[in-house]
Design a protein around this motif. Structure first.
Motif, PDB file in Angstrom:
ATOM      1  N   ARG A  64       0.814  -1.213   0.000  1.00  0.00           N
ATOM      2  CA  ARG A  64       0.000   0.000   0.000  1.00  0.00           C
ATOM      3  C   ARG A  64       0.851   1.268   0.000  1.00  0.00           C
ATOM      4  O   ARG A  64       0.570   2.211  -0.728  1.00  0.00           O
ATOM      5  N   GLU A  65       1.901   1.302   0.816  1.00  0.00           N
ATOM      6  CA  GLU A  65       2.767   2.489   0.859  1.00  0.00           C
ATOM      7  C   GLU A  65       3.486   2.671  -0.474  1.00  0.00           C
ATOM      8  O   GLU A  65       3.618   3.790  -0.972  1.00  0.00           O
ATOM      9  N   LYS A  66       3.929   1.583  -1.059  1.00  0.00           N
ATOM     10  CA  LYS A  66       4.624   1.656  -2.344  1.00  0.00           C
ATOM     11  C   LYS A  66       3.711   2.222  -3.426  1.00  0.00           C
ATOM     12  O   LYS A  66       4.113   3.093  -4.207  1.00  0.00           O
ATOM     13  N   ARG A  67       2.467   1.756  -3.469  1.00  0.00           N
ATOM     14  CA  ARG A  67       1.521   2.257  -4.468  1.00  0.00           C
ATOM     15  C   ARG A  67       1.173   3.721  -4.223  1.00  0.00           C
ATOM     16  O   ARG A  67       1.031   4.499  -5.168  1.00  0.00           O
ATOM     17  N   PHE A  68       1.067   4.104  -2.949  1.00  0.00           N
ATOM     18  CA  PHE A  68       0.792   5.501  -2.611  1.00  0.00           C
ATOM     19  C   PHE A  68       1.917   6.398  -3.116  1.00  0.00           C
ATOM     20  O   PHE A  68       1.669   7.426  -3.759  1.00  0.00           O
ATOM     21  N   MET A  69       3.163   6.021  -2.855  1.00  0.00           N
ATOM     22  CA  MET A  69       4.303   6.837  -3.285  1.00  0.00           C
ATOM     23  C   MET A  69       4.428   6.856  -4.804  1.00  0.00           C
ATOM     24  O   MET A  69       4.824   7.859  -5.385  1.00  0.00           O
ATOM     25  N   GLN A  70       4.076   5.768  -5.434  1.00  0.00           N
ATOM     26  CA  GLN A  70       4.112   5.734  -6.901  1.00  0.00           C
ATOM     27  C   GLN A  70       3.122   6.739  -7.470  1.00  0.00           C
ATOM     28  O   GLN A  70       3.440   7.471  -8.414  1.00  0.00           O
ATOM     29  N   ALA A  71       1.935   6.810  -6.895  1.00  0.00           N
ATOM     30  CA  ALA A  71       0.926   7.762  -7.360  1.00  0.00           C
ATOM     31  C   ALA A  71       1.383   9.198  -7.115  1.00  0.00           C
ATOM     32  O   ALA A  71       1.229  10.067  -7.981  1.00  0.00           O
ATOM     33  N   VAL A  72       1.967   9.463  -5.942  1.00  0.00           N
ATOM     34  CA  VAL A  72       2.451  10.813  -5.618  1.00  0.00           C
ATOM     35  C   VAL A  72       3.567  11.217  -6.575  1.00  0.00           C
ATOM     36  O   VAL A  72       3.569  12.320  -7.122  1.00  0.00           O
ATOM     37  N   ASN A  73       4.548  10.327  -6.778  1.00  0.00           N
ATOM     38  CA  ASN A  73       5.672  10.649  -7.660  1.00  0.00           C
ATOM     39  C   ASN A  73       5.212  10.867  -9.092  1.00  0.00           C
ATOM     40  O   ASN A  73       5.747  11.725  -9.798  1.00  0.00           O
ATOM     41  N   HIS A  74       4.230  10.110  -9.535  1.00  0.00           N
ATOM     42  CA  HIS A  74       3.732  10.287 -10.897  1.00  0.00           C
ATOM     43  C   HIS A  74       3.041  11.641 -11.040  1.00  0.00           C
ATOM     44  O   HIS A  74       3.256  12.362 -12.022  1.00  0.00           O
ATOM     45  N   GLU A  75       2.256  12.008 -10.042  1.00  0.00           N
ATOM     46  CA  GLU A  75       1.579  13.302 -10.059  1.00  0.00           C
ATOM     47  C   GLU A  75       2.578  14.461 -10.033  1.00  0.00           C
ATOM     48  O   GLU A  75       2.450  15.433 -10.782  1.00  0.00           O
ATOM     49  N   VAL A  76       3.611  14.332  -9.204  1.00  0.00           N
ATOM     50  CA  VAL A  76       4.636  15.376  -9.100  1.00  0.00           C
ATOM     51  C   VAL A  76       5.406  15.501 -10.409  1.00  0.00           C
ATOM     52  O   VAL A  76       5.658  16.613 -10.891  1.00  0.00           O
ATOM     53  N   SER A  77       5.768  14.376 -11.008  1.00  0.00           N
ATOM     54  CA  SER A  77       6.527  14.428 -12.261  1.00  0.00           C
ATOM     55  C   SER A  77       5.708  15.070 -13.377  1.00  0.00           C
ATOM     56  O   SER A  77       6.232  15.865 -14.155  1.00  0.00           O
ATOM     57  N   ALA A 117      11.661   7.539  -2.019  1.00  0.00           N
ATOM     58  CA  ALA A 117      11.616   7.066  -3.405  1.00  0.00           C
ATOM     59  C   ALA A 117      12.105   8.148  -4.370  1.00  0.00           C
ATOM     60  O   ALA A 117      11.418   8.512  -5.314  1.00  0.00           O
ATOM     61  N   TYR A 118      13.318   8.660  -4.156  1.00  0.00           N
ATOM     62  CA  TYR A 118      13.829   9.738  -5.008  1.00  0.00           C
ATOM     63  C   TYR A 118      14.214   9.236  -6.394  1.00  0.00           C
ATOM     64  O   TYR A 118      14.099   9.958  -7.376  1.00  0.00           O
ATOM     65  N   GLY A 119      14.652   8.006  -6.510  1.00  0.00           N
ATOM     66  CA  GLY A 119      15.007   7.449  -7.816  1.00  0.00           C
ATOM     67  C   GLY A 119      13.782   7.247  -8.689  1.00  0.00           C
ATOM     68  O   GLY A 119      13.825   7.448  -9.908  1.00  0.00           O
ATOM     69  N   GLN A 120      12.691   6.866  -8.056  1.00  0.00           N
ATOM     70  CA  GLN A 120      11.451   6.678  -8.795  1.00  0.00           C
ATOM     71  C   GLN A 120      10.960   7.995  -9.378  1.00  0.00           C
ATOM     72  O   GLN A 120      10.471   8.027 -10.513  1.00  0.00           O
ATOM     73  N   LEU A 121      11.116   9.084  -8.633  1.00  0.00           N
ATOM     74  CA  LEU A 121      10.708  10.394  -9.139  1.00  0.00           C
ATOM     75  C   LEU A 121      11.533  10.776 -10.371  1.00  0.00           C
ATOM     76  O   LEU A 121      10.995  11.255 -11.366  1.00  0.00           O
ATOM     77  N   ALA A 122      12.836  10.529 -10.338  1.00  0.00           N
ATOM     78  CA  ALA A 122      13.689  10.827 -11.493  1.00  0.00           C
ATOM     79  C   ALA A 122      13.283   9.973 -12.698  1.00  0.00           C
ATOM     80  O   ALA A 122      13.236  10.461 -13.832  1.00  0.00           O
ATOM     81  N   PHE A 123      12.981   8.697 -12.437  1.00  0.00           N
ATOM     82  CA  PHE A 123      12.545   7.810 -13.518  1.00  0.00           C
ATOM     83  C   PHE A 123      11.244   8.312 -14.131  1.00  0.00           C
ATOM     84  O   PHE A 123      11.092   8.359 -15.355  1.00  0.00           O
ATOM     85  N   PHE A 124      10.289   8.709 -13.288  1.00  0.00           N
ATOM     86  CA  PHE A 124       9.011   9.210 -13.787  1.00  0.00           C
ATOM     87  C   PHE A 124       9.180  10.519 -14.547  1.00  0.00           C
ATOM     88  O   PHE A 124       8.458  10.775 -15.511  1.00  0.00           O
ATOM     89  N   LEU A 125      10.118  11.349 -14.144  1.00  0.00           N
ATOM     90  CA  LEU A 125      10.371  12.592 -14.887  1.00  0.00           C
ATOM     91  C   LEU A 125      10.824  12.277 -16.312  1.00  0.00           C
ATOM     92  O   LEU A 125      10.361  12.892 -17.271  1.00  0.00           O
ATOM     93  N   ARG A 126      11.731  11.313 -16.448  1.00  0.00           N
ATOM     94  CA  ARG A 126      12.185  10.915 -17.791  1.00  0.00           C
ATOM     95  C   ARG A 126      11.029  10.311 -18.590  1.00  0.00           C
ATOM     96  O   ARG A 126      10.854  10.607 -19.768  1.00  0.00           O
ATOM     97  N   TYR A 127      10.262   9.470 -17.938  1.00  0.00           N
ATOM     98  CA  TYR A 127       9.149   8.794 -18.611  1.00  0.00           C
ATOM     99  C   TYR A 127       8.095   9.787 -19.096  1.00  0.00           C
ATOM    100  O   TYR A 127       7.672   9.744 -20.253  1.00  0.00           O
ATOM    101  N   VAL A 128       7.675  10.700 -18.222  1.00  0.00           N
ATOM    102  CA  VAL A 128       6.642  11.672 -18.591  1.00  0.00           C
ATOM    103  C   VAL A 128       7.157  12.613 -19.677  1.00  0.00           C
ATOM    104  O   VAL A 128       6.438  12.961 -20.606  1.00  0.00           O
ATOM    105  N   ARG A 129       8.428  13.012 -19.576  1.00  0.00           N
ATOM    106  CA  ARG A 129       9.008  13.906 -20.589  1.00  0.00           C
ATOM    107  C   ARG A 129       9.020  13.235 -21.953  1.00  0.00           C
ATOM    108  O   ARG A 129       8.720  13.843 -22.979  1.00  0.00           O
ATOM    109  N   ASP A 130       9.353  11.945 -21.979  1.00  0.00           N
ATOM    110  CA  ASP A 130       9.405  11.224 -23.260  1.00  0.00           C
ATOM    111  C   ASP A 130       8.018  10.998 -23.845  1.00  0.00           C
ATOM    112  O   ASP A 130       7.875  10.852 -25.059  1.00  0.00           O
ATOM    113  N   GLN A 131       6.990  10.970 -23.001  1.00  0.00           N
ATOM    114  CA  GLN A 131       5.629  10.744 -23.473  1.00  0.00           C
ATOM    115  C   GLN A 131       5.052  11.994 -24.155  1.00  0.00           C
ATOM    116  O   GLN A 131       4.142  11.890 -24.942  1.00  0.00           O
ATOM    117  N   ARG A 132       5.584  13.174 -23.802  1.00  0.00           N
ATOM    118  CA  ARG A 132       5.015  14.414 -24.355  1.00  0.00           C
ATOM    119  C   ARG A 132       5.769  14.911 -25.544  1.00  0.00           C
ATOM    120  O   ARG A 132       6.706  14.671 -26.001  1.00  0.00           O
TER     121      ARG A 132
END
Length: 132
Positions: A64-77, A117-132
């Protein structure tokens, strides 16, 4: 270029030199600490007197905590990339946090940094940037 600073109390702070964007982490920190205390309490009770109900509850809470942080990091990215596009900056520079977990810290600080989960945020930043 947009510069992004990552942290625990402030999840991310982005700036292009003129405008700033920030996401505070107070609520996120509170929720994560609640999950930590719930898990530790249940694990102590399970060690003292193991029951099937405690094991089922721990299993239900396991990701549950992992999924919560994944959602937060995705929203922030997504918000950071939107901020960068509105500012007209195609490049995003992220703070380098290598070896941050190698420091000598108190037990509570170690627990907080190792769950960060600072590495996940960096990964999501790259992912979201590549999607746009």
């Amino acid at each position: 270029m947009i510069g992004v600073d990552r942290g625990i109390n402030v999840i991310a702070c982005a700036t292009d030199g003129r405008r700033n964007w920030m996401r505070r982490g107070g609520h996120t920190k509170h929720v994560r600490n609640r999950y930590l205390h719930t898990r530790s309490s249940l694990q102590k009770k399970k060690a003292e007197q193991p029951t099937r109900a405690k094991a089922k509850l721990l299993k239900r809470l396991s990701g549950r905590e992992k999924r919560f942080m994944q959602a937060v990091n995705h929203e922030v990215s997504k918000s950071i990339i939107t901020f960068a596009l509105k500012a007209g900056c195609p490049a995003v520079a992220v703070e380098q946090l290598d070896h941050i977990r190698d420091r000598k810290l108190r037990k509570a600080q170690r627990a907080e940094i190792h769950r960060w989960a600072y590495g996940q945020l960096a990964f999501f930043l790259r992912y979201v940037r590549d999607q746009r």
